[in-house]
Design a protein around this motif. Structure first.
Motif, PDB file in Angstrom:
ATOM      1  N   LEU A 671       0.904  -1.371   0.022  1.00 27.19           N
ATOM      2  CA  LEU A 671      -0.019   0.000   0.075  1.00 27.19           C
ATOM      3  C   LEU A 671       1.011   1.367   0.054  1.00 27.19           C
ATOM      4  O   LEU A 671       0.442   2.275  -0.668  1.00 27.19           O
ATOM      5  N   ILE A 672       1.664   1.125   0.810  1.00 24.16           N
ATOM      6  CA  ILE A 672       2.898   2.428   0.860  1.00 24.16           C
ATOM      7  C   ILE A 672       3.411   2.452  -0.576  1.00 24.16           C
ATOM      8  O   ILE A 672       3.559   3.661  -0.920  1.00 24.16           O
ATOM      9  N   VAL A 673       4.061   1.653  -1.073  1.00 23.26           N
ATOM     10  CA  VAL A 673       4.627   1.882  -2.655  1.00 23.26           C
ATOM     11  C   VAL A 673       3.623   2.152  -3.500  1.00 23.26           C
ATOM     12  O   VAL A 673       4.031   3.198  -4.371  1.00 23.26           O
ATOM     13  N   VAL A 674       2.272   1.770  -3.614  1.00 18.68           N
ATOM     14  CA  VAL A 674       1.207   2.261  -4.451  1.00 18.68           C
ATOM     15  C   VAL A 674       1.142   3.861  -4.219  1.00 18.68           C
ATOM     16  O   VAL A 674       0.983   4.487  -5.309  1.00 18.68           O
ATOM     17  N   VAL A 675       0.865   4.205  -3.059  1.00 21.26           N
ATOM     18  CA  VAL A 675       0.725   5.591  -2.653  1.00 21.26           C
ATOM     19  C   VAL A 675       1.914   6.324  -3.122  1.00 21.26           C
ATOM     20  O   VAL A 675       1.706   7.468  -3.748  1.00 21.26           O
ATOM     21  N   SER A 676       3.162   5.952  -2.979  1.00 20.09           N
ATOM     22  CA  SER A 676       4.435   6.910  -3.391  1.00 20.09           C
ATOM     23  C   SER A 676       4.260   6.982  -4.870  1.00 20.09           C
ATOM     24  O   SER A 676       4.596   7.903  -5.292  1.00 20.09           O
ATOM     25  N   ALA A 677       3.983   5.593  -5.508  1.00 22.75           N
ATOM     26  CA  ALA A 677       3.651   6.027  -7.089  1.00 22.75           C
ATOM     27  C   ALA A 677       2.711   6.935  -7.271  1.00 22.75           C
ATOM     28  O   ALA A 677       2.875   7.583  -8.378  1.00 22.75           O
ATOM     29  N   MET A 678       1.516   7.135  -6.503  1.00 17.80           N
ATOM     30  CA  MET A 678       0.618   8.178  -7.093  1.00 17.80           C
ATOM     31  C   MET A 678       1.141   9.505  -6.890  1.00 17.80           C
ATOM     32  O   MET A 678       0.998  10.448  -7.650  1.00 17.80           O
TER      33      MET A 678
END
Length: 703
Positions: A671-678
């Motif tokens: 989840l943290i990686v996905v949010v960072s990509a956003m």
């Protein structure tokens, strides 16, 4: 015995750990075994039924030189109910090994003992470094503008290299500087309010990265430091948590956090404060390991009967359920000199500690970036002394507190503080060497003022620092992105470094684009980190786990002091200074979850998290292993007798709770990686449609 290496190739002591090739003990049939509680050096059998009573083990001080490895005392015996009724009692492991088991967890001693674990650790770190480099270096020169406080620090770094001091610039110099007119500065000193270390490094990046006309060169030093911080984080977390996997998790979170990314892509000072504080923290962790191994070695070398160390001969577990306090725990008369008695009364000195020296040097450099590095010096200094004091307590030193203060605390203060001060003063070398630097001639121009017995250069230096102090304590100018320190931990009011509308950009089509650099941490990471701080603060006290204080130390030093400056104009981007410890705190929660549901039944730390370690030893029970007997050996406090408990458990600990923890960690990291990509576009000035930018402003206070 074969040597075991800790993380980073450090020696973990001459121990066979984890156990390999140990010879299993022979247990008696169920119902026929004696309940034995031997006093070291005597035989005191207490038979509960018929059977052969084994001889008692030797004391710690009289253990034979050829005693078996400590690993053998934790052997899981695989025998059937028809085995021989003779239960041989194994001799005590060497005193040095017993002390190591008191001072370190089993996982810490085992860390790095397997080649594949070391290989995975370094390969994983290398991959993280590549990912961090791609995130930080791609499009590093965009925008080709001095953003936010780059207007001060990039130009200061450039003139430091050319003149030896920070020079003044004409009115509105940025457009000319950005277009290549980089020599328009005035050869007069400017009044600057931060020390020079970080500005020297920014200037070094300018000279090595392509020159002052290239925006990539303005920021390359920050990017390199940011990549190194990711590597450090992974290795520090590995050592701290005795886990290669969780070390890589912590390094990965550092690689993708927005605060770390933004400060790696802009030429500001706070990145260097974080880096030198993190280096000092890692050095103190290594120093802790070395000092505690040295403590164990010096106590073991004394080879005396120590009154403070209770008899803790680790024996095979009993096969009948019982709770006993071994007899004969009264203090024995020492058989050694008064010097050796004093050794066990207060503990030995630990000599020269090079890693503590390295930490002090790094903390001096942190102060040379910003004065807030002083808080890290104070916090880390207290922490390292506390580690030393509690180590003496766990080792069985009678007057551990006084011994720790006298032999560790005073030395740490006299060693670290003068070293850090000397490094800080030395970092101003160009100011001392350049007569035209700001305030350099104040003492000559004002004879009889200041501390008159000091040399003129030092009088001028102190007066300059007095002016800097007045500036920092009186800064109350309004700023649209000023933020109360209470909100930093949840990134309530992030700092906008750069924002502009972009028209006719191919990425947006007919819609207008927004191009932004916002110093905003990954919201999921920081919100979970804020909750983890509260959880670790409670669990750290309850479990008396030294790692809890370690992960909170940087937050205490980097955040709490700012509560005294709420009246000042301060900003959320200062939170980069303690961002690594927010990540360590969040990671520690996952580590605790894994340890609570550990599926390795051989050895586990007890309820005190390693301060008073309780070891669970698994032995076959009445049904030849179907019902394992768990014996818990809990050392008493302050050298009091230990209590041995043997209980029967019908079912080993299930593995599914630990698997759920692993799944939860994986979900959070994903989840943290996905949010960072956003959020990456607004951390790196990538033009995006205005509507997309608005969608990333989750809170009104972020605009």
């Amino acid at each position: 015995m074969s040597p075991v290496t800790d993380s980073g190739g450090q020696w973990a002591g001459e121990m066979n750990w984890p156990p390999t090739g140990a010879t299993p003990a022979v247990l008696p049939p169920a119902g026929n075994g004696p309940t034995v509680s031997p006093r070291a050096g005597t035989e005191s059998p207490t038979p509960t039924s018929t059977g052969t009573v084994p001889p008692a083990g030797p004391s710690l001080a009289t253990a034979p030189a050829a005693a078996p490895d400590v690993a053998q005392t934790f052997t899981v015996a695989q025998t059937s109910a028809a085995a021989s009724p003779v239960l041989p009692v194994q001799p005590a492991p060497p005193l040095h090994d017993q002390l190591l088991l008191r001072l370190f967890s089993a996982r810490a001693l085992a860390l790095g003992s397997q080649r594949h674990d070391r290989l995975i650790g370094w390969i994983g770190v290398a991959l993280l470094a590549v990912v961090a480099a791609l995130i930080r270096l791609v499009r590093l020169g965009e925008p080709h503008e001095l953003v936010f406080d780059e207007t001060y620090y990039v130009k200061d770094g450039w003139t430091l290299w050319n003149l030896g001091f920070e020079a003044r610039w004409p009115e509105d110099p940025n457009p000319a500087f950005e277009s290549g007119d980089v020599y328009s500065y005035i050869s007069e000193p400017a009044f600057v309010v931060h020390p020079q270390v970080a500005k020297w490094l920014i200037g070094l990046g300018i000279h090595l990265g392509g020159g002052p006309t290239d925006a990539f060169a303005w920021r390359i030093a920050n990017a390199v430091v940011g990549i190194l911080a990711v590597v450090l984080m992974a290795r520090i977390a590995r050592r701290l948590f005795s886990s290669t996997a969780m070390g890589l998790v912590a390094g990965g979170l550092m690689a993708v956090d927005g605060t770390a990314i933004v400060h790696s892509r802009t030429g500001l000072l706070d990145q260097y404060l974080m880096f030198f504080a993190l280096v000092a923290f890692g050095c103190l962790l290594i120093d802790r390991d070395h000092a505690q191994r040295r403590l164990a070695a010096r106590l073991a070398d004394a080879r005396v009967v120590e009154p403070a160390l209770p008899d803790r001969v680790v024996e095979p577990a009993l096969t009948s359920a019982s709770v006993e306090t071994p007899a004969g725990h009264e203090s024995q008369e020492p058989a050694a000199s008064s010097l050796h008695n004093a050794l066990w009364m207060y503990g030995p000195g630990l000599g020269f500690r090079p890693w503590r020296l390295a930490a002090a040097v790094s903390l001096g450099l942190a102060i040379g970036v910003k004065w807030s590095g002083l808080y890290f010096l104070a916090g880390f200094g207290l922490m390292t002394v506390l580690w030393d004091v509690t180590a003496r307590r766990r080792a069985g030193i009678q007057r551990w507190f006084l011994g720790g203060l006298a032999k560790d605390g005073v030395r740490a203060f006299l060693f670290m503080v003068p070293t850090a001060v000397a490094v800080y003063v030395g970092s101003w070398w160009s100011w001392f060497a350049t007569p035209g630097a700001y305030g350099r001639q104040w003492a000559a121009d004002n004879p009889g003022q200041g501390i008159t017995w000091l040399p003129e250069a030092l009088r001028s230096f102190l007066h300059y620092h007095h002016d800097m102090w007045n500036f920092h304590t009186s800064l109350e100018a309004e700023h649209p992105y000023a933020a109360n320190p209470l909100g930093w931990i949840i990134q309530w009011r992030p700092t906008s470094f750069f924002w502009e509308r972009v028209t006719n950009h191919e990425a947006c089509g007919p819609e207008q684009c927004a191009q932004a650099i916002t110093s905003l941490g990954n919201p999921i990471l920081w919100w979970l980190g804020a909750a983890s701080i509260l959880l670790v603060a409670v669990l750290g006290i309850w479990r008396r786990d030294w790692r809890g204080l370690a992960v909170l130390s940087g937050i205490i030093a980097g955040w709490l002091p700012w509560m005294a400056y709420m009246h000042r104009t301060v900003f959320t981007f200062y939170s980069i200074a303690f961002a690594p410890w927010v990540i360590l705190t969040l990671t520690f929660v996952g580590v605790l979850g894994l340890e609570v549901f550990d599926d390795d039944p051989a050895v586990e730390p007890g309820r005190h998290g390693g301060e008073e370690a309780a070891y669970r030893v698994v032995e076959p029970g009445r049904h030849g292993g179907e019902e394992p007997a768990y014996r818990v050996v809990e050392p008493g406090s302050h050298g009091l007798p230990s209590v041995e408990t043997t209980v029967q458990a019908t079912v080993p600990s299930p593995r599914w709770p630990r698997r759920l923890v692993i799944v939860a960690i994986a979900v959070v990291v994903t989840l943290i990686v996905v949010v960072s990509a956003m959020f990456y576009p607004i951390w790196s000035a990538i033009p995006i449609p205005f509507s997309q930018w608005q969608g990333l402003m989750w809170l009104p206070s972020w605009i």
